[in-house]
Structure formats: C-alpha cells, structure tokens
Design an enzyme around this catalytic site. Structure first.
Site, PDB file in Angstrom:
ATOM      1  N   LYS A  13      38.573 -27.570  11.253  1.00 56.62           N
ATOM      2  CA  LYS A  13      39.928 -27.844  12.259  1.00 56.62           C
ATOM      3  C   LYS A  13      41.163 -27.245  11.368  1.00 56.62           C
ATOM      4  CE  LYS A  13      42.027 -32.134  11.457  1.00 56.62           C
ATOM      5  NZ  LYS A  13      43.530 -32.048  11.521  1.00 56.62           N
ATOM      6  N   ASN A  14      41.037 -27.600   9.866  1.00 53.58           N
ATOM      7  CA  ASN A  14      42.334 -27.123   9.441  1.00 53.58           C
ATOM      8  C   ASN A  14      42.521 -25.706   8.847  1.00 53.58           C
ATOM      9  OD1 ASN A  14      43.074 -29.846   9.583  1.00 53.58           O
ATOM     10  ND2 ASN A  14      42.978 -30.519   7.462  1.00 53.58           N
ATOM     11  N   CYS A  70      54.078 -39.841  10.857  1.00 55.55           N
ATOM     12  CA  CYS A  70      53.028 -40.271  11.556  1.00 55.55           C
ATOM     13  C   CYS A  70      52.337 -41.257  10.493  1.00 55.55           C
ATOM     14  CB  CYS A  70      51.880 -39.141  11.662  1.00 55.55           C
ATOM     15  SG  CYS A  70      51.367 -38.587  10.114  1.00 55.55           S
ATOM     16  N   ARG A 112      56.510 -36.713   7.236  1.00 60.65           N
ATOM     17  CA  ARG A 112      55.856 -35.554   7.292  1.00 60.65           C
ATOM     18  C   ARG A 112      56.994 -34.480   7.225  1.00 60.65           C
ATOM     19  NH1 ARG A 112      50.469 -35.756   8.715  1.00 60.65           N
ATOM     20  NH2 ARG A 112      50.197 -33.558   7.745  1.00 60.65           N
ATOM     21  N   ILE A 155      59.633 -30.906   6.808  1.00 57.20           N
ATOM     22  CA  ILE A 155      59.253 -29.581   6.595  1.00 57.20           C
ATOM     23  C   ILE A 155      60.297 -28.812   5.866  1.00 57.20           C
ATOM     24  CG2 ILE A 155      58.009 -29.524   8.702  1.00 57.20           C
ATOM     25  CD1 ILE A 155      60.615 -28.543  10.189  1.00 57.20           C
ATOM     26  N   ASP A 164      42.492 -36.054   2.012  1.00 62.11           N
ATOM     27  CA  ASP A 164      41.722 -36.262   3.404  1.00 62.11           C
ATOM     28  C   ASP A 164      40.329 -36.946   3.260  1.00 62.11           C
ATOM     29  OD1 ASP A 164      42.859 -33.084   4.835  1.00 62.11           O
ATOM     30  OD2 ASP A 164      43.918 -35.050   4.563  1.00 62.11           O
ATOM     31  N   ILE A 195      49.385 -37.675  -2.932  1.00 60.61           N
ATOM     32  CA  ILE A 195      49.745 -36.710  -1.687  1.00 60.61           C
ATOM     33  C   ILE A 195      50.331 -37.400  -0.707  1.00 60.61           C
ATOM     34  CG2 ILE A 195      49.179 -34.575  -0.091  1.00 60.61           C
ATOM     35  CD1 ILE A 195      48.393 -34.164  -3.271  1.00 60.61           C
ATOM     36  N   ARG A 235      40.266 -36.162  17.404  1.00 60.39           N
ATOM     37  CA  ARG A 235      41.118 -35.099  16.952  1.00 60.39           C
ATOM     38  C   ARG A 235      40.435 -34.425  15.993  1.00 60.39           C
ATOM     39  NH1 ARG A 235      46.602 -36.978  14.978  1.00 60.39           N
ATOM     40  NH2 ARG A 235      46.743 -34.693  14.715  1.00 60.39           N
TER      41      ARG A 235
HETATM   42  C1  EPZ Z   1      47.464 -30.445   5.808  1.00 64.39           C
HETATM   43  O1  EPZ Z   1      48.750 -30.896   6.249  1.00 64.39           O
HETATM   44  C2  EPZ Z   1      46.589 -30.943   6.363  1.00 64.39           C
HETATM   45  N1  EPZ Z   1      46.673 -30.674   7.892  1.00 64.39           N
HETATM   46  C3  EPZ Z   1      46.275 -32.309   6.187  1.00 64.39           C
HETATM   47  O2  EPZ Z   1      45.403 -32.747   6.752  1.00 64.39           O
HETATM   48  C4  EPZ Z   1      46.195 -32.576   4.887  1.00 64.39           C
HETATM   49  O3  EPZ Z   1      46.163 -33.966   4.551  1.00 64.39           O
HETATM   50  C5  EPZ Z   1      47.333 -31.942   3.941  1.00 64.39           C
HETATM   51  O4  EPZ Z   1      47.505 -30.410   4.204  1.00 64.39           O
HETATM   52  C6  EPZ Z   1      47.207 -32.157   2.634  1.00 64.39           C
HETATM   53  O5  EPZ Z   1      46.085 -31.620   2.115  1.00 64.39           O
HETATM   54  C7  EPZ Z   1      46.443 -29.329   8.292  1.00 64.39           C
HETATM   55  O6  EPZ Z   1      46.034 -28.376   7.726  1.00 64.39           O
HETATM   56  C8  EPZ Z   1      46.300 -29.262   9.890  1.00 64.39           C
HETATM   57  P1  EPZ Z   1      51.357 -30.665   3.112  1.00 64.39           P
HETATM   58  P2  EPZ Z   1      50.211 -30.434   5.952  1.00 64.39           P
HETATM   59  O7  EPZ Z   1      52.484 -29.899   3.653  1.00 64.39           O
HETATM   60  O8  EPZ Z   1      50.257 -28.815   5.429  1.00 64.39           O
HETATM   61  C9  EPZ Z   1      55.128 -32.832   1.247  1.00 64.39           C
HETATM   62  C10 EPZ Z   1      43.825 -34.150   8.441  1.00 64.39           C
HETATM   63  O9  EPZ Z   1      43.643 -35.205   8.062  1.00 64.39           O
HETATM   64  N2  EPZ Z   1      55.816 -31.840   2.188  1.00 64.39           N
HETATM   65  O10 EPZ Z   1      50.347 -30.084   2.079  1.00 64.39           O
HETATM   66  O11 EPZ Z   1      51.337 -31.077   6.565  1.00 64.39           O
HETATM   67  C11 EPZ Z   1      54.217 -34.001   2.414  1.00 64.39           C
HETATM   68  O12 EPZ Z   1      54.910 -34.972   2.959  1.00 64.39           O
HETATM   69  C12 EPZ Z   1      45.499 -33.788   8.246  1.00 64.39           C
HETATM   70  O13 EPZ Z   1      43.058 -33.246   8.569  1.00 64.39           O
HETATM   71  C13 EPZ Z   1      57.248 -31.925   1.780  1.00 64.39           C
HETATM   72  O14 EPZ Z   1      57.757 -32.738   1.101  1.00 64.39           O
HETATM   73  O15 EPZ Z   1      50.467 -31.287   4.358  1.00 64.39           O
HETATM   74  C14 EPZ Z   1      53.025 -34.306   1.576  1.00 64.39           C
HETATM   75  O16 EPZ Z   1      53.322 -35.532   0.929  1.00 64.39           O
HETATM   76  C15 EPZ Z   1      46.088 -34.896   7.719  1.00 64.39           C
HETATM   77  N3  EPZ Z   1      58.109 -30.982   2.433  1.00 64.39           N
HETATM   78  C16 EPZ Z   1      52.763 -33.033   0.791  1.00 64.39           C
HETATM   79  O17 EPZ Z   1      54.053 -32.297   0.571  1.00 64.39           O
HETATM   80  C17 EPZ Z   1      57.321 -29.983   3.218  1.00 64.39           C
HETATM   81  O18 EPZ Z   1      58.052 -29.198   3.648  1.00 64.39           O
HETATM   82  C18 EPZ Z   1      51.463 -32.249   0.968  1.00 64.39           C
HETATM   83  O19 EPZ Z   1      51.702 -32.126   2.333  1.00 64.39           O
HETATM   84  C19 EPZ Z   1      56.035 -30.071   3.399  1.00 64.39           C
HETATM   85  C20 EPZ Z   1      55.263 -31.057   2.588  1.00 64.39           C
END
Ligand code: EPZ
Length: 418
Positions: free
Chosen positions: A22-23, A115, A120, A122, A306, A328, A398
């Site tokens: 999925k990811n 969520c 979350r 960006i 995850d 994380i 999902r």
């Molecule tokens: C991806 O989400 C995955 N989703 C998530 O899987 C997974 O848990 C996550 O990576 C971590 O491995 C998809 O790939 C679709 P991050 P992502 O940006 O990219 C912080 C599932 O269950 N952060 O790597 O959104 C954030 O809050 C889902 O399949 C910032 O602070 O996660 C988190 O604490 C859930 N600022 C950490 O970094 C930002 O601009 C890692 O988040 C972006 C992120």
C-alpha cells in the site's frame, strides 16, 4: 458498519500470498501525475486507500482503470486544487503535492490535520519544497503554492522524529523537474521510497542514492509513461508473521521480501521464533511461547512503527515483562486500552508500553481506531479464549486486502459480519 468476529484457539498453518505494498503504491500512483503519458502499474492491492487515491487522480483530471491488480492511468491535464474532503480522509494524499508542483508549477491543497495515531504535520514537506523554490503560505487550513520555479539545491529533510517518508517522496518528485542538481540529506530509506525512485527512473528521472540517507536528483525536462510492478507489502507480511507467532503456528509468507524485514526477522528470532528465508518468501514458526522483548521503533532500517501495535498484541501473551517504545508517533497507543479490555496487563509510561505477559486473553467486543491497531486486535482475538468482535473494520480494509479470507485460509475461525 462491518465487524470481524474471531473465535480464538486455532494455530495458523499454511501459506499466505502477500499483496503489493500500500505504502509503495500510493506515492507511485501520485507520481503518474508527472507525465501526460500512460502509466501501467501491476501488483496494486485492492484497498480502500488505493481506491481513494484513484478517485483523487480522477478528480485531478486523470483517466484511471483498475482491474485484477493493475492500474492504468493517464493524466493528460492536471487540475491543481485538492479539496479538504479528499485530504482529510487520507493523509497520504499529501503526496500529490510534489508531482503537481513539478507538472503545473502551482498547487492548492488542504492541510491533512491529525489522525488517531497523532499529529500529522507537513512542515518538513513545505520546508523542502520552499528550498526548491516552491514557497507556500497557509490560510484557512489550505496550503497555497502560487508559483514554483524549481531550482535544484542541497536540502536537509530531518525533523525531531528523524526522516519523513512522504516528505522525502514529495521533495524527490518535485526535484525530478527542477533545474540542476538536488541533494536530499537525511532522506527516508524505506523500501517504499526506493520503489518510488525506481518508478521515477523508469519515467526518465535521474536519481541515485535511493535507499540511503542521501539522494541526488538531476532535473530533466520531461518524464514519460512507464510500466512497473509494486514491491510486496512488508507490513502485511510482518502482521501475518506475528499471527503465526502469537498462535504458535507455522506459516509461509509467500512473496514477502526478507530484505525489507531484516530488523523484524532478527528481533523475532532473538525471541525464539524460527525463520527460514528463501526465494519463495519467509517461513515463520514457533512451537512454544516466545521470550519478552525490549524494543524501540525507529525509521528504516529500524523496527517499523507500523508493526508496533501488532508486537504489543504478541507481547501481551508472552511470559515476562516487555518494554516497547514508540519513537515515531509517540501517541500511537490507541490499541492498548482495547487490549486491556481483553485482559492484557499493560501500563503506558510516556511513549513506552510496559507489558506484563498474561497466560491468556479473553475475547471481548473491541473498537478499531487505526489501521495497525485494528490488525493488532484481530491478532489478539486469534489467541483469546472465546469470541472477539472487532468493530469499525473499515480501518482494516484501508490497508489489508481480504484479511479475513487470508486468515480463514490459514485455519483461523474468523467471520466478517455486515
Ligand atoms: C508514512 O507516513 C506511512 N504512510 C505510515 O504508515 C508510516 O507509519 C510512516 O511513514 C512512518 O514510517 C504511507 O507511506 C502512506 P512520516 P508519513 O512523515 O510519511 C513527523 C500505515 O499504517 N513529521 O515518515 O506521513 C511525523 O509527525 C501508515 O500504513 C513531521 O514532524 O510519516 C512523524 O512523527 C501510518 N513533519 C514522523 O515525522 C513533517 O513534515 C514520521 O512521519 C512530516 C513528518
């Protein structure tokens, strides 16, 4: 609303075919916006998140079909507005931002908000894109990037939680069309980021270093349509691995790539699991209860966040005291209160779950909250005495393709009740 009704007691035995990731599929589908030509993507799992991303692509102007695991899409033109009701339902839709800027030079998208696994943000996405020349401003929950002249640059993408997966994806996709060389420092190394980079290279992008902390992208003038097969889903594989271990079963995770699960395999072996890795996949079994664990989730190649909820389910019935720290998403523990309802003995100290293994759990009606927490509750139900009802199964749908059918084929007593 559907629910899954699980009667505990069966040991999982046999072979399960692992679906496409999925990811990996989600950002690759977003990347098809980078070209007006046709893209064909195989091994795409039939999940609600995937269907939602296809709906977003269609609303942005692409022609999309999805049959027997193959997506064909062609975005001859792209609308540059992604409304809130699309983004709020699936955070991952934020990964259309990079391709949209690269293709159209502008974008308006709503901020994803939070969520059930936590906030979350960006901010790192927007910082990276701004360094490339795509300045943004936020108003009323929307992010506006009115004009982007993308010029390559050296960009540091680390945050207080380490690297960002979709942030790396967004900046990498935008950089494919920037003038000159972009270097991403502190890039995410996840296999899904590598798979996206392979897809972009097939489109004609010039990328090296994918899978390491430093990715270099030389901008090109145009990208073309391609054909690609998505990698297997390492988190689905890991979830069924835990299913085999929690039921003391014997399962072949067919199609799983052991290289994507080195940390998980090593940690489970250290707890006493038997693992045999080969071209067919990963063969996991145990004939006795495992030993407890002291673990911290980390960015790849560390133990994946995850898989944290699923591990909590396993350690709730493993003798001894386990400590599982979530680095994380520190508030990703919605599953603990539901596991407690089933008799788990667990306390939360900051971002560390302390689990005192109990002899057995007892079935109960429980509430799913996020994708992986719901999977953890199903795993707990497989070994609980009696019947467990997991409500709000849409969370599971999902991210897991036909999870009840796959578990039934392994001998589980599980029914989906409409
Ligand atoms: C991806 O989400 C995955 N989703 C998530 O899987 C997974 O848990 C996550 O990576 C971590 O491995 C998809 O790939 C679709 P991050 P992502 O940006 O990219 C912080 C599932 O269950 N952060 O790597 O959104 C954030 O809050 C889902 O399949 C910032 O602070 O996660 C988190 O604490 C859930 N600022 C950490 O970094 C930002 O601009 C890692 O988040 C972006 C992120």
């Amino acid at each position: 609303m559907d629910k899954l009704v699980v009667k505990g007691g069966a040991r999982l035995k046999g072979r399960v075919n692992i679906s496409g990731s999925k990811n990996s599929a989600l950002p690759i589908l977003a990347a098809t916006l980078l070209t007006p030509e046709t893209c064909i993507i195989h091994n795409v799992p039939d999940l609600s998140d995937i269907r939602f991303m296809l709906e977003i692509l269609a609303q942005l102007g692409a022609k999309v079909t999805f049959e027997n695991g193959t997506v064909t899409t062609r975005a001859e033109k792209v609308i540059t507005e992604v409304p809130y009701d699309l983004v709020r339902k699936m955070r991952a839709s934020i990964c259309v931002l990079g391709p949209m800027i690269a293709r159209c030079g502008q974008a308006t998208i709503s901020e994803p908000g939070g969520c059930s696994i936590g906030d979350r943000p960006i901010d790192i996405h927007l910082k990276g894109l701004a360094e490339l020349g795509a300045e943004s401003h936020t108003q009323g929950g929307n992010v506006f990037i009115p004009k982007a002249n993308l010029v390559g640059k050296e960009i540091f993408l680390g945050g207080k939680f380490g690297s960002t997966v979709l942030g790396t994806d967004n900046v990498m996709m935008a950089a494919t069309r920037a003038k000159g060389l972009t270097i991403i420092e502190s890039a995410a190394c996840e296999p899904e980021v590598r798979d996206l980079a392979e897809f972009l290279r097939k489109m004609g992008a010039k990328i090296v270093g994918q899978g390491t902390r430093r990715i270099e992208i030389e901008g090109v003038d145009a990208l073309g349509g391609v054909e690609h097969t998505v990698i297997p889903d390492r988190i689905e594989a890991g979830t069924f691995m835990i299913g085999a271990l929690i039921t003391q079963g014997d399962v072949l995770l067919a199609g799983a790539d052991p290289d994507h699960l080195v940390n998980v395999i090593d940690r489970m072996k250290s707890c006493g699991a038997h693992m045999k890795c080969g071209p067919e996949g990963i063969h996991v079994s145990t004939s006795r209860k495992l030993s407890s664990i002291d673990l911290v989730t980390e960015t790849y190649p560390g133990f994946p966040t995850d898989m944290q909820a699923q591990l909590c389910a396993l350690m709730s019935v493993t003798p001894g005291i386990s400590a599982i720290t979530e680095k994380i998403f520190p508030s990703r523990f919605m599953h603990l209160s539901e596991l407690r309802r089933m008799g788990a003995r667990v306390e939360l100290e900051g971002a560390t779950a302390i689990l005192h293994g109990v002899d057995h759990l007892s079935g109960a009606p429980v509430m799913a909250s996020d994708l992986r927490a719901s999977a953890a509750l199903v795993l707990a139900g497989l070994v609980a005495h009696g019947t467990t009802e997991v409500n709000r199964v849409y969370h599971i749908d999902r991210g897991y393709e036909h999870i009840d059918e796959k578990l039934r084929a392994l001998g589980a007593d599980i029914q989906r009740v409409r």
